[in-house]
Scaffold this motif. Structure first.
Motif, PDB file in Angstrom:
ATOM      1  N   TYR A 179      99.925 109.808 -61.088  1.00  0.00           N
ATOM      2  CA  TYR A 179     100.358 111.015 -60.384  1.00  0.00           C
ATOM      3  C   TYR A 179     101.852 110.907 -60.103  1.00  0.00           C
ATOM      4  O   TYR A 179     102.338 109.856 -59.678  1.00  0.00           O
ATOM      5  CB  TYR A 179      99.614 111.207 -59.063  1.00  0.00           C
ATOM      6  N   ARG A 180     102.546 112.008 -60.328  1.00  0.00           N
ATOM      7  CA  ARG A 180     103.983 112.015 -60.063  1.00  0.00           C
ATOM      8  C   ARG A 180     104.402 113.401 -59.589  1.00  0.00           C
ATOM      9  O   ARG A 180     104.049 114.418 -60.201  1.00  0.00           O
ATOM     10  CB  ARG A 180     104.753 111.665 -61.338  1.00  0.00           C
ATOM     11  N   ARG A 268     108.238 112.547 -71.138  1.00  0.00           N
ATOM     12  CA  ARG A 268     108.483 111.127 -70.845  1.00  0.00           C
ATOM     13  C   ARG A 268     107.372 110.545 -69.973  1.00  0.00           C
ATOM     14  O   ARG A 268     106.945 109.406 -70.180  1.00  0.00           O
ATOM     15  CB  ARG A 268     109.844 110.949 -70.161  1.00  0.00           C
ATOM     16  N   MET A 269     106.907 111.305 -68.974  1.00  0.00           N
ATOM     17  CA  MET A 269     105.858 110.794 -68.089  1.00  0.00           C
ATOM     18  C   MET A 269     104.547 110.600 -68.840  1.00  0.00           C
ATOM     19  O   MET A 269     103.857 109.584 -68.677  1.00  0.00           O
ATOM     20  CB  MET A 269     105.673 111.739 -66.899  1.00  0.00           C
ATOM     21  N   LEU A 270     104.182 111.560 -69.680  1.00  0.00           N
ATOM     22  CA  LEU A 270     102.951 111.432 -70.452  1.00  0.00           C
ATOM     23  C   LEU A 270     103.055 110.273 -71.447  1.00  0.00           C
ATOM     24  O   LEU A 270     102.089 109.516 -71.631  1.00  0.00           O
ATOM     25  CB  LEU A 270     102.659 112.736 -71.194  1.00  0.00           C
ATOM     26  N   ALA A 271     104.215 110.126 -72.066  1.00  0.00           N
ATOM     27  CA  ALA A 271     104.419 109.020 -73.003  1.00  0.00           C
ATOM     28  C   ALA A 271     104.285 107.682 -72.287  1.00  0.00           C
ATOM     29  O   ALA A 271     103.689 106.728 -72.821  1.00  0.00           O
ATOM     30  CB  ALA A 271     105.793 109.134 -73.659  1.00  0.00           C
ATOM     31  N   PHE A 272     104.815 107.598 -71.067  1.00  0.00           N
ATOM     32  CA  PHE A 272     104.706 106.366 -70.284  1.00  0.00           C
ATOM     33  C   PHE A 272     103.249 106.020 -70.012  1.00  0.00           C
ATOM     34  O   PHE A 272     102.837 104.857 -70.164  1.00  0.00           O
ATOM     35  CB  PHE A 272     105.469 106.543 -68.964  1.00  0.00           C
ATOM     36  N   PHE A 273     102.459 107.012 -69.620  1.00  0.00           N
ATOM     37  CA  PHE A 273     101.051 106.766 -69.314  1.00  0.00           C
ATOM     38  C   PHE A 273     100.278 106.344 -70.564  1.00  0.00           C
ATOM     39  O   PHE A 273      99.494 105.386 -70.533  1.00  0.00           O
ATOM     40  CB  PHE A 273     100.433 108.026 -68.707  1.00  0.00           C
ATOM     41  N   ILE A 274     100.521 107.025 -71.683  1.00  0.00           N
ATOM     42  CA  ILE A 274      99.833 106.686 -72.929  1.00  0.00           C
ATOM     43  C   ILE A 274     100.229 105.287 -73.397  1.00  0.00           C
ATOM     44  O   ILE A 274      99.390 104.493 -73.846  1.00  0.00           O
ATOM     45  CB  ILE A 274     100.134 107.733 -74.018  1.00  0.00           C
ATOM     46  N   VAL A 286      98.535 103.698 -62.501  1.00  0.00           N
ATOM     47  CA  VAL A 286      99.663 103.381 -63.367  1.00  0.00           C
ATOM     48  C   VAL A 286     100.906 104.019 -62.756  1.00  0.00           C
ATOM     49  O   VAL A 286     100.967 105.239 -62.598  1.00  0.00           O
ATOM     50  CB  VAL A 286      99.435 103.915 -64.792  1.00  0.00           C
ATOM     51  N   ASP A 287     101.869 103.213 -62.363  1.00  0.00           N
ATOM     52  CA  ASP A 287     103.065 103.715 -61.672  1.00  0.00           C
ATOM     53  C   ASP A 287     104.306 103.469 -62.489  1.00  0.00           C
ATOM     54  O   ASP A 287     104.436 102.445 -63.176  1.00  0.00           O
ATOM     55  CB  ASP A 287     103.229 103.029 -60.314  1.00  0.00           C
ATOM     56  N   ILE A 288     105.243 104.398 -62.362  1.00  0.00           N
ATOM     57  CA  ILE A 288     106.581 104.210 -62.924  1.00  0.00           C
ATOM     58  C   ILE A 288     107.397 103.450 -61.897  1.00  0.00           C
ATOM     59  O   ILE A 288     107.491 103.863 -60.738  1.00  0.00           O
ATOM     60  CB  ILE A 288     107.252 105.562 -63.244  1.00  0.00           C
TER      61      ILE A 288
END
Length: 290
Positions: A179-180, A268-274, A286-288
């Motif tokens: 979540y962001r 970018r956020m979706l790519a990070f999660f995937i 899963v956190d940035i």
């Protein structure tokens, strides 16, 4: 200015009768409704019709659970949701980041949904979780997916004789969540962009994947068709099909203001999660890193 009547029912049955007979505008927390009808500082807000204040209806408050669902009364505040041990984590994330403390203690989940703003905090994770709105009238009850209930900006499927009485959320079985919320500042900010994502990994396979974007179009965006690109893939296959999914998601959102920023940030956020899933991230949040 024409005077309007103000009703304060003591029971849900009385409220439903008033709603049917007068079509009065429903006021719960009032955090959005009072602002939208504001006439300026020190001036009484101007409503276009009768108003019914339902804050005293105990039948519409509280959070309960069954074996398969979490059920939240429409008058439950975001502060109560944020502090609940049984509310889904994604919803608690959204509720805990909604404006100032005073607002979280007055804003209700039913009102946040009925306001139908694409920047609303709670509809976004609710749509991801396939939550349903419970709608009651003197003629009976019906349930509608939040995703179907909110038609567009400030438009819903609420009928003139209905009241939102609650929200039913299937208990999530996700192994990973993300979540962001992005705003102008850390606290008290209206969303520039929000994103929820969730996945279920079983035996190295992505058994479920969902995402929803807020403040990126006329309503919260979710695409089951795009999600299907990833569902059923082995984790080691995610990198190869990631761009296909991201391109599909880019076609789902339709930001009006700052479109390039919102599209690029969402991507970018979706790519990070995937990427985290593909790398075998441990189950949980899963956190940035800041």
């Amino acid at each position: 200015m024409e005077k309007v009547k103000c009703f304060i029912p003591e029971t849900l049955e009385e409220a439903l009768r008033i709603r049917k007979e007068t079509g009065a505008t429903i006021l719960a927390g009032g955090s959005d409704l009072m602002v939208s009808n504001s006439m300026g500082a020190g001036i009484t807000p101007a409503f276009r019709g009768d108003v019914m204040i339902i804050t005293g209806l105990k039948e519409l408050k509280g959070i309960t659970e069954t074996a398969d669902t979490v059920e939240i009364g429409a008058l439950t505040t975001s502060a109560e949701i944020a502090g609940s041990p049984i509310a889904p984590e994604l919803l608690k994330d959204a509720a805990s980041r909604m404006g100032a403390i005073a607002l979280r203690n007055s804003a209700t989940i039913g009102g946040n949904i009925a306001n139908a703003s694409p920047k609303g905090d709670m509809p976004q994770p609710l749509i991801l979780m396939d939550a349903e709105v419970v709608l009651k009238s003197l003629d009976g009850e019906r349930r509608v997916l939040v995703d179907d209930f909110i038609i567009a900006h400030k438009k819903t499927e609420l009928r003139d004789d209905e009241i939102i009485t609650g929200i039913v959320i299937p208990k999530p079985q996700f192994t990973h969540i993300f979540y962001r919320k992005i705003g102008m500042r850390r606290a008290n900010a209206i969303s520039k962009l929000t994103l929820s994502a969730a996945a279920t990994v079983r035996d190295g396979v992505l058994a479920d994947f969902r995402a929803s974007s807020g403040a990126a179009g006329p309503k919260v965006a979710r695409s089951r068709k795009a999600e299907e690109i990833l569902i059923g893939r082995k984790l080691e296959e995610l990198s190869a099909c990631k761009e296909e999914f991201l391109d599909a998601w880019n076609g789902v959102i339709s930001p009006h203001a700052m479109p390039e920023y919102r599209r690029n940030t969402t991507r970018r956020m979706l790519a990070f999660f995937i990427d985290a899933l593909a790398a075998g991230h441990a189950p949980g949040r899963v956190d940035i890193e800041e």
